[in-house]
Motif scaffolding. Sequence first.
Motif, PDB file in Angstrom:
ATOM      1  N   ALA A 229      25.082 -65.271 -24.382  1.00  0.00           N
ATOM      2  CA  ALA A 229      25.150 -64.326 -23.270  1.00  0.00           C
ATOM      3  C   ALA A 229      23.781 -64.101 -22.641  1.00  0.00           C
ATOM      4  CB  ALA A 229      25.717 -62.992 -23.758  1.00  0.00           C
ATOM      5  N   PHE A 230      23.804 -63.736 -21.357  1.00  0.00           N
ATOM      6  CA  PHE A 230      22.651 -63.201 -20.607  1.00  0.00           C
ATOM      7  C   PHE A 230      21.581 -64.235 -20.256  1.00  0.00           C
ATOM      8  CE2 PHE A 230      23.739 -59.483 -23.556  1.00  0.00           C
ATOM      9  CZ  PHE A 230      24.645 -58.933 -22.664  1.00  0.00           C
ATOM     10  N   GLU A 231      21.863 -65.513 -20.343  1.00  0.00           N
ATOM     11  CA  GLU A 231      20.827 -66.508 -20.065  1.00  0.00           C
ATOM     12  C   GLU A 231      20.324 -66.400 -18.632  1.00  0.00           C
ATOM     13  OE1 GLU A 231      19.912 -71.208 -20.945  1.00  0.00           O
ATOM     14  OE2 GLU A 231      21.996 -70.600 -20.598  1.00  0.00           O
ATOM     15  N   TYR A 232      19.034 -66.265 -18.492  1.00  0.00           N
ATOM     16  CA  TYR A 232      18.352 -66.165 -17.198  1.00  0.00           C
ATOM     17  C   TYR A 232      18.868 -65.002 -16.347  1.00  0.00           C
ATOM     18  CZ  TYR A 232      16.811 -70.822 -18.562  1.00  0.00           C
ATOM     19  OH  TYR A 232      16.272 -71.883 -19.249  1.00  0.00           O
ATOM     20  N   SER A 233      19.235 -63.908 -16.995  1.00  0.00           N
ATOM     21  CA  SER A 233      19.672 -62.703 -16.284  1.00  0.00           C
ATOM     22  C   SER A 233      18.666 -61.580 -16.492  1.00  0.00           C
ATOM     23  CB  SER A 233      21.042 -62.243 -16.789  1.00  0.00           C
ATOM     24  OG  SER A 233      22.054 -63.160 -16.432  1.00  0.00           O
ATOM     25  N   THR A 234      18.572 -60.695 -15.501  1.00  0.00           N
ATOM     26  CA  THR A 234      17.846 -59.442 -15.670  1.00  0.00           C
ATOM     27  C   THR A 234      18.867 -58.398 -16.093  1.00  0.00           C
ATOM     28  OG1 THR A 234      18.091 -58.914 -13.306  1.00  0.00           O
ATOM     29  CG2 THR A 234      16.121 -60.083 -13.971  1.00  0.00           C
ATOM     30  N   VAL A 235      18.615 -57.756 -17.232  1.00  0.00           N
ATOM     31  CA  VAL A 235      19.673 -57.040 -17.951  1.00  0.00           C
ATOM     32  C   VAL A 235      19.260 -55.617 -18.288  1.00  0.00           C
ATOM     33  CG1 VAL A 235      21.173 -57.098 -19.985  1.00  0.00           C
ATOM     34  CG2 VAL A 235      20.334 -59.236 -19.029  1.00  0.00           C
ATOM     35  N   ASP A 236      20.192 -54.695 -18.087  1.00  0.00           N
ATOM     36  CA  ASP A 236      20.109 -53.357 -18.669  1.00  0.00           C
ATOM     37  C   ASP A 236      21.461 -53.120 -19.325  1.00  0.00           C
ATOM     38  OD1 ASP A 236      19.942 -50.718 -19.361  1.00  0.00           O
ATOM     39  OD2 ASP A 236      19.346 -49.993 -17.392  1.00  0.00           O
ATOM     40  N   ALA A 237      21.551 -53.427 -20.632  1.00  0.00           N
ATOM     41  CA  ALA A 237      22.860 -53.470 -21.290  1.00  0.00           C
ATOM     42  C   ALA A 237      22.917 -52.538 -22.490  1.00  0.00           C
ATOM     43  CB  ALA A 237      23.183 -54.894 -21.725  1.00  0.00           C
ATOM     44  N   GLU A 238      24.038 -51.825 -22.573  1.00  0.00           N
ATOM     45  CA  GLU A 238      24.352 -51.011 -23.746  1.00  0.00           C
ATOM     46  C   GLU A 238      25.661 -51.540 -24.331  1.00  0.00           C
ATOM     47  OE1 GLU A 238      24.900 -46.273 -24.660  1.00  0.00           O
ATOM     48  OE2 GLU A 238      26.074 -47.167 -23.039  1.00  0.00           O
ATOM     49  N   ILE A 239      25.559 -52.210 -25.495  1.00  0.00           N
ATOM     50  CA  ILE A 239      26.701 -52.857 -26.132  1.00  0.00           C
ATOM     51  C   ILE A 239      26.976 -52.126 -27.447  1.00  0.00           C
ATOM     52  CG2 ILE A 239      27.684 -55.024 -26.931  1.00  0.00           C
ATOM     53  CD1 ILE A 239      26.861 -54.971 -23.935  1.00  0.00           C
ATOM     54  N   THR A 240      28.175 -51.628 -27.621  1.00  0.00           N
ATOM     55  CA  THR A 240      28.460 -50.722 -28.733  1.00  0.00           C
ATOM     56  C   THR A 240      28.750 -51.441 -30.044  1.00  0.00           C
ATOM     57  OG1 THR A 240      30.812 -50.620 -28.149  1.00  0.00           O
ATOM     58  CG2 THR A 240      29.357 -48.984 -27.143  1.00  0.00           C
ATOM     59  N   ASN A 241      28.902 -52.763 -30.004  1.00  0.00           N
ATOM     60  CA  ASN A 241      29.176 -53.501 -31.238  1.00  0.00           C
ATOM     61  C   ASN A 241      28.117 -54.579 -31.443  1.00  0.00           C
ATOM     62  OD1 ASN A 241      30.136 -55.038 -29.036  1.00  0.00           O
ATOM     63  ND2 ASN A 241      31.486 -56.208 -30.390  1.00  0.00           N
ATOM     64  N   THR A 250      16.063 -63.067 -18.833  1.00  0.00           N
ATOM     65  CA  THR A 250      14.793 -63.139 -18.111  1.00  0.00           C
ATOM     66  C   THR A 250      13.951 -61.888 -18.331  1.00  0.00           C
ATOM     67  OG1 THR A 250      15.811 -64.526 -16.428  1.00  0.00           O
ATOM     68  CG2 THR A 250      13.761 -63.444 -15.837  1.00  0.00           C
ATOM     69  N   SER A 251      14.614 -60.719 -18.259  1.00  0.00           N
ATOM     70  CA  SER A 251      13.886 -59.462 -18.455  1.00  0.00           C
ATOM     71  C   SER A 251      14.883 -58.343 -18.631  1.00  0.00           C
ATOM     72  CB  SER A 251      12.977 -59.166 -17.255  1.00  0.00           C
ATOM     73  OG  SER A 251      13.746 -58.971 -16.083  1.00  0.00           O
ATOM     74  N   GLY A 252      14.374 -57.177 -19.074  1.00  0.00           N
ATOM     75  CA  GLY A 252      15.210 -55.987 -19.183  1.00  0.00           C
ATOM     76  C   GLY A 252      15.285 -55.467 -20.591  1.00  0.00           C
ATOM     77  N   ILE A 253      16.386 -54.772 -20.875  1.00  0.00           N
ATOM     78  CA  ILE A 253      16.582 -54.171 -22.198  1.00  0.00           C
ATOM     79  C   ILE A 253      18.031 -54.354 -22.629  1.00  0.00           C
ATOM     80  CG2 ILE A 253      16.976 -51.888 -21.165  1.00  0.00           C
ATOM     81  CD1 ILE A 253      15.642 -50.731 -23.746  1.00  0.00           C
ATOM     82  N   ILE A 254      18.201 -54.678 -23.906  1.00  0.00           N
ATOM     83  CA  ILE A 254      19.536 -54.843 -24.482  1.00  0.00           C
ATOM     84  C   ILE A 254      19.625 -53.935 -25.696  1.00  0.00           C
ATOM     85  CG2 ILE A 254      21.160 -56.433 -25.561  1.00  0.00           C
ATOM     86  CD1 ILE A 254      19.793 -58.689 -23.934  1.00  0.00           C
ATOM     87  N   ARG A 255      20.482 -52.942 -25.611  1.00  0.00           N
ATOM     88  CA  ARG A 255      20.749 -52.031 -26.723  1.00  0.00           C
ATOM     89  C   ARG A 255      22.083 -52.433 -27.332  1.00  0.00           C
ATOM     90  NH1 ARG A 255      19.791 -49.523 -22.075  1.00  0.00           N
ATOM     91  NH2 ARG A 255      17.818 -48.390 -21.770  1.00  0.00           N
ATOM     92  N   SER A 256      22.136 -52.579 -28.641  1.00  0.00           N
ATOM     93  CA  SER A 256      23.381 -53.020 -29.273  1.00  0.00           C
ATOM     94  C   SER A 256      23.414 -52.591 -30.727  1.00  0.00           C
ATOM     95  CB  SER A 256      23.523 -54.537 -29.173  1.00  0.00           C
ATOM     96  OG  SER A 256      22.579 -55.169 -30.018  1.00  0.00           O
ATOM     97  N   ALA A 257      24.576 -52.792 -31.354  1.00  0.00           N
ATOM     98  CA  ALA A 257      24.681 -52.527 -32.790  1.00  0.00           C
ATOM     99  C   ALA A 257      24.073 -53.660 -33.615  1.00  0.00           C
ATOM    100  CB  ALA A 257      26.151 -52.326 -33.169  1.00  0.00           C
ATOM    101  N   GLY A 258      23.616 -54.696 -32.934  1.00  0.00           N
ATOM    102  CA  GLY A 258      22.989 -55.822 -33.610  1.00  0.00           C
ATOM    103  C   GLY A 258      23.283 -57.112 -32.867  1.00  0.00           C
ATOM    104  N   ILE A 259      22.510 -58.148 -33.188  1.00  0.00           N
ATOM    105  CA  ILE A 259      22.706 -59.464 -32.587  1.00  0.00           C
ATOM    106  C   ILE A 259      22.688 -60.495 -33.705  1.00  0.00           C
ATOM    107  CG2 ILE A 259      21.791 -61.193 -30.984  1.00  0.00           C
ATOM    108  CD1 ILE A 259      20.430 -58.889 -29.465  1.00  0.00           C
ATOM    109  N   LYS A 260      23.791 -61.250 -33.854  1.00  0.00           N
ATOM    110  CA  LYS A 260      23.857 -62.233 -34.935  1.00  0.00           C
ATOM    111  C   LYS A 260      22.876 -63.381 -34.715  1.00  0.00           C
ATOM    112  CE  LYS A 260      28.719 -61.392 -36.136  1.00  0.00           C
ATOM    113  NZ  LYS A 260      30.072 -62.002 -36.200  1.00  0.00           N
ATOM    114  N   GLU A 261      22.805 -63.872 -33.491  1.00  0.00           N
ATOM    115  CA  GLU A 261      21.891 -64.971 -33.183  1.00  0.00           C
ATOM    116  C   GLU A 261      21.137 -64.664 -31.898  1.00  0.00           C
ATOM    117  OE1 GLU A 261      21.937 -69.838 -32.707  1.00  0.00           O
ATOM    118  OE2 GLU A 261      23.673 -68.674 -32.030  1.00  0.00           O
ATOM    119  N   LEU A 262      19.825 -64.589 -31.992  1.00  0.00           N
ATOM    120  CA  LEU A 262      18.984 -64.329 -30.828  1.00  0.00           C
ATOM    121  C   LEU A 262      18.133 -65.569 -30.556  1.00  0.00           C
ATOM    122  CD1 LEU A 262      17.817 -62.480 -28.647  1.00  0.00           C
ATOM    123  CD2 LEU A 262      16.217 -61.594 -30.371  1.00  0.00           C
ATOM    124  N   ILE A 263      18.341 -66.152 -29.372  1.00  0.00           N
ATOM    125  CA  ILE A 263      17.605 -67.356 -28.979  1.00  0.00           C
ATOM    126  C   ILE A 263      16.660 -66.973 -27.844  1.00  0.00           C
ATOM    127  CG2 ILE A 263      17.806 -69.715 -28.110  1.00  0.00           C
ATOM    128  CD1 ILE A 263      20.775 -69.597 -29.124  1.00  0.00           C
TER     129      ILE A 263
END
Length: 279
Positions: A229-241, A250-263
């Motif tokens: 998800a989110f490849e080359y996107s500018t992101v302000d995301a709140e993901i509850t799971n 590309t830039s921004g902030i991602i809030r989540s309960a965790g990320i299994k794989e971060l590339i």
Amino acid sequence: MAELIKQQFLTGERALFKSNDLRIEDTIFDDGESPLKESSNIELLGSMFKWKYPLWYCKNISARNTDWFEMARAGVWYTDNISVENALIQAPKNFRRCNGLTLKNVNFTNAAETLWHCKNVKMENVNAKGDYFAMNCSDMEVSNFNLDGNYSFDGAKNVVIRNAKMLSKDSFWNTDNVTVYDSFISGEYLGWNAKNLTLINCTIESLQGMCYIENLVMKNCKLINTTLAFEYSTVDAEITNVIDSVKNPTSGIIRSAGIKELIMESDKVDVSKTKFETI
């Protein structure tokens, strides 16, 4: 006062061509193209269109309990100020280049290439099955919408959608200023090349979803089975799971309960421009 046409069986090309101020009840338009072409101030009640191009270049049309059969293809083009309520529409390629369109309690059983280049659209309780729905439309208000069809809303602008369920690959491509509330969307490549896409209280299932987006906002959303998800996107995301995988925003902030794989590949993006928080 409108002239009444009731319980008629009309055939032949342009059966009521260029009519004005008609109330049409319980009438069937059968073999014959363009029966109401260039007409205005028409009220349709309990009637049926069974052949091609029934309402082209019309103005001020109200259709209630009126149905479009399979061969009533390309039914409403270049028509302004039309409302359709309680309709079953079997025919594809309906509603093109209309301005001022209201659809309420409408079921499109074959919505292929339907609702193209329309402006000032209101949709409530609409079900549609077919690819390329609502391409290049603008200024839309949509509520209680179900869609089974890919490539929907391509190029649409200024759209608000509430309470939708969309099984739709490649939805919202090339869009600008689209906001979706309280909805479920499943399909690969969601939102590519969009600008100002906002998803609020939504559940998303998508392979490589939300990529190549300028100003993606997600609030209180859930991502299930969503990878790369989110490849080359500018992101302000709140993901509850927990997100399955994220790749090269590309830039921004991602809030989540965790990320299994971060590339995060430093040769492709400036990794310092994206922040990650656990909630």
